[in-house]
Design a protein around this motif. Structure first.
Motif, PDB file in Angstrom:
ATOM      1  N   ARG A  75       0.859  -1.072  -0.027  1.00 50.94           N
ATOM      2  CA  ARG A  75      -0.098  -0.044   0.039  1.00 50.94           C
ATOM      3  C   ARG A  75       0.774   1.242  -0.086  1.00 50.94           C
ATOM      4  N   LYS A  76       1.975   1.113   0.787  1.00 47.28           N
ATOM      5  CA  LYS A  76       2.785   2.383   0.989  1.00 47.28           C
ATOM      6  C   LYS A  76       3.260   2.773  -0.538  1.00 47.28           C
ATOM      7  N   ASP A  77       3.757   1.638  -1.016  1.00 47.11           N
ATOM      8  CA  ASP A  77       4.376   1.877  -2.433  1.00 47.11           C
ATOM      9  C   ASP A  77       3.413   2.664  -3.471  1.00 47.11           C
ATOM     10  N   ARG A  78       2.308   1.781  -3.350  1.00 44.61           N
ATOM     11  CA  ARG A  78       1.131   2.284  -4.389  1.00 44.61           C
ATOM     12  C   ARG A  78       0.661   3.616  -4.210  1.00 44.61           C
ATOM     13  N   TYR A  79       0.692   3.890  -2.931  1.00 47.18           N
ATOM     14  CA  TYR A  79      -0.061   5.121  -2.498  1.00 47.18           C
ATOM     15  C   TYR A  79       0.862   6.433  -2.673  1.00 47.18           C
ATOM     16  N   SER A  80       2.127   6.242  -2.567  1.00 49.81           N
ATOM     17  CA  SER A  80       3.253   7.438  -2.404  1.00 49.81           C
ATOM     18  C   SER A  80       3.190   7.962  -3.773  1.00 49.81           C
ATOM     19  N   GLY A  81       3.063   9.344  -3.618  1.00 47.56           N
ATOM     20  CA  GLY A  81       2.977  10.156  -4.861  1.00 47.56           C
ATOM     21  C   GLY A  81       1.786  10.032  -5.582  1.00 47.56           C
ATOM     22  N   GLN A  82       0.595   9.665  -5.269  1.00 44.94           N
ATOM     23  CA  GLN A  82      -0.510   9.200  -5.805  1.00 44.94           C
ATOM     24  C   GLN A  82      -1.774   9.803  -5.010  1.00 44.94           C
ATOM     25  N   MET A  83      -1.496   9.805  -3.763  1.00 48.61           N
ATOM     26  CA  MET A  83      -2.517  10.286  -2.735  1.00 48.61           C
ATOM     27  C   MET A  83      -1.876  10.900  -1.773  1.00 48.61           C
ATOM     28  N   SER A  84      -1.674  12.283  -1.832  1.00 46.96           N
ATOM     29  CA  SER A  84      -0.967  13.133  -0.859  1.00 46.96           C
ATOM     30  C   SER A  84      -1.308  13.060   0.365  1.00 46.96           C
ATOM     31  N   GLU A  85      -2.636  13.163   0.763  1.00 46.46           N
ATOM     32  CA  GLU A  85      -2.952  13.106   2.302  1.00 46.46           C
ATOM     33  C   GLU A  85      -3.520  11.677   2.722  1.00 46.46           C
TER      34      GLU A  85
END
Length: 291
Positions: free
Chosen positions: A174-184
């Motif tokens: 999740r951390k890798d997928r969300y990084s840079g794509q969901m800022s908050e």
């Protein structure tokens, strides 16, 4: 023409959204102490319609949390950080610069837990001018419309459900997928919380006694089967679940609280508002072990 009102309710106005599932509810103020009679009607509306959109609310986080606690204990998300002052509430925020949205695939919440969430309450704080709807599907109908032979096969299967490193995401966390794509949206370490569980594909709803197909995006394979053996069947049951005649669509307005029965639905957050902000407050209520 307005949808017909269900006249079995004395304290609420309940209007169906679609023939398959879903209803809009008016006539209750969730910022106040809801009477036992109105709460009983809300439970009946939820069990009858699987998804209820309660319109025209003006709630603080504390008031939303107080209402949620009338339904049971609060289920904390093991991977996502809650609000600083209200850790039980997950602020789901998408900004114009974010490419990915939270919940943008068919799933049922917390399916990877040994006791998945009973229900989810999502309260709209800010919505885009158009778009950002949520789709829902009726898992009772997914089971009922199977052939008798396929029902027999389905009742023998158990799913292995995981909360991270999804096969569909090529094993990315999740951390890798969300990084840079969901800022908050902030990911946390689940610690020793169990995030892989095995559940029956055909689940019995603990309150209605009805059977349903219990499947969603957290399913990786069937217990005792390989990925190669499992995937065609997973694809079939997912297609069966999201047939158009099994679905409804909730169009959000600021102040709408939508409450869905997580035990017998899937949902999909539509990501079709690239230049606007969407802010929702989510609470999940604890459930029981599927059987």
């Amino acid at each position: 023409m307005n949808a017909p009102r269900n006249t079995q309710y004395r304290h609420l106005e309940v209007h169906k959204i679609a023939g398959s599932l879903g209803a809009e509810v008016h006539g209750v103020d969730l910022s106040r102490d809801v009477s036992d009679q109105a709460l009983a009607e809300l439970r009946a509306a939820l069990l009858d319609n699987l998804v209820i959109a309660i319109r025209d609310q003006n709630m603080t986080p504390a008031q939303q949390l107080a209402f949620a606690r009338r339904w049971g204990e609060i289920h904390l998300h093991p991977f996502m950080e809650g609000m600083a002052d209200y850790p039980e509430i997950l602020a789901i925020i998408k900004r114009p610069t974010d490419k990915k949205n939270f919940g943008g695939s068919w799933h049922t919440d917390q399916m990877f837990s040994p006791c998945p969430a009973m229900g989810t309450m999502l309260y709209a704080k800010e919505v885009p001018s158009a778009g950002g709807d949520t789709l829902f599907t009726n898992q009772y109908l997914a089971y009922d419309s199977l052939s008798d032979a396929m029902k027999t096969i389905a009742r023998q299967l158990r799913t292995v459900c995981v909360g991270d490193n999804f096969k569909s995401a090529n094993g990315l966390s999740r951390k890798d997928r969300y990084s840079g794509q969901m800022s908050e949206m902030k990911v946390k370490d689940p610690g020793n919380v169990q995030t892989t569980s095995v559940h029956p594909l055909v689940r019995t709803h603990p309150e209605t006694g009805r059977r349903l197909i219990y499947i969603g995006g957290h399913v990786q394979h069937f217990d005792g089967m390989t990925d190669e053996e499992s995937q065609p069947l997973i694809d079939f049951f997912m297609r069966q679940s999201i047939r158009p005649e099994h679905t409804c669509r909730v169009r959000w307005q600021t102040g709408t609280l939508t409450f869905w029965d997580n035990r017998c639905t899937q949902h999909f957050a539509v990501n079709d508002y690239p230049a606007e902000t969407r802010i929702m407050h989510r609470i999940t209520v604890c459930g029981d072990q599927p059987f």
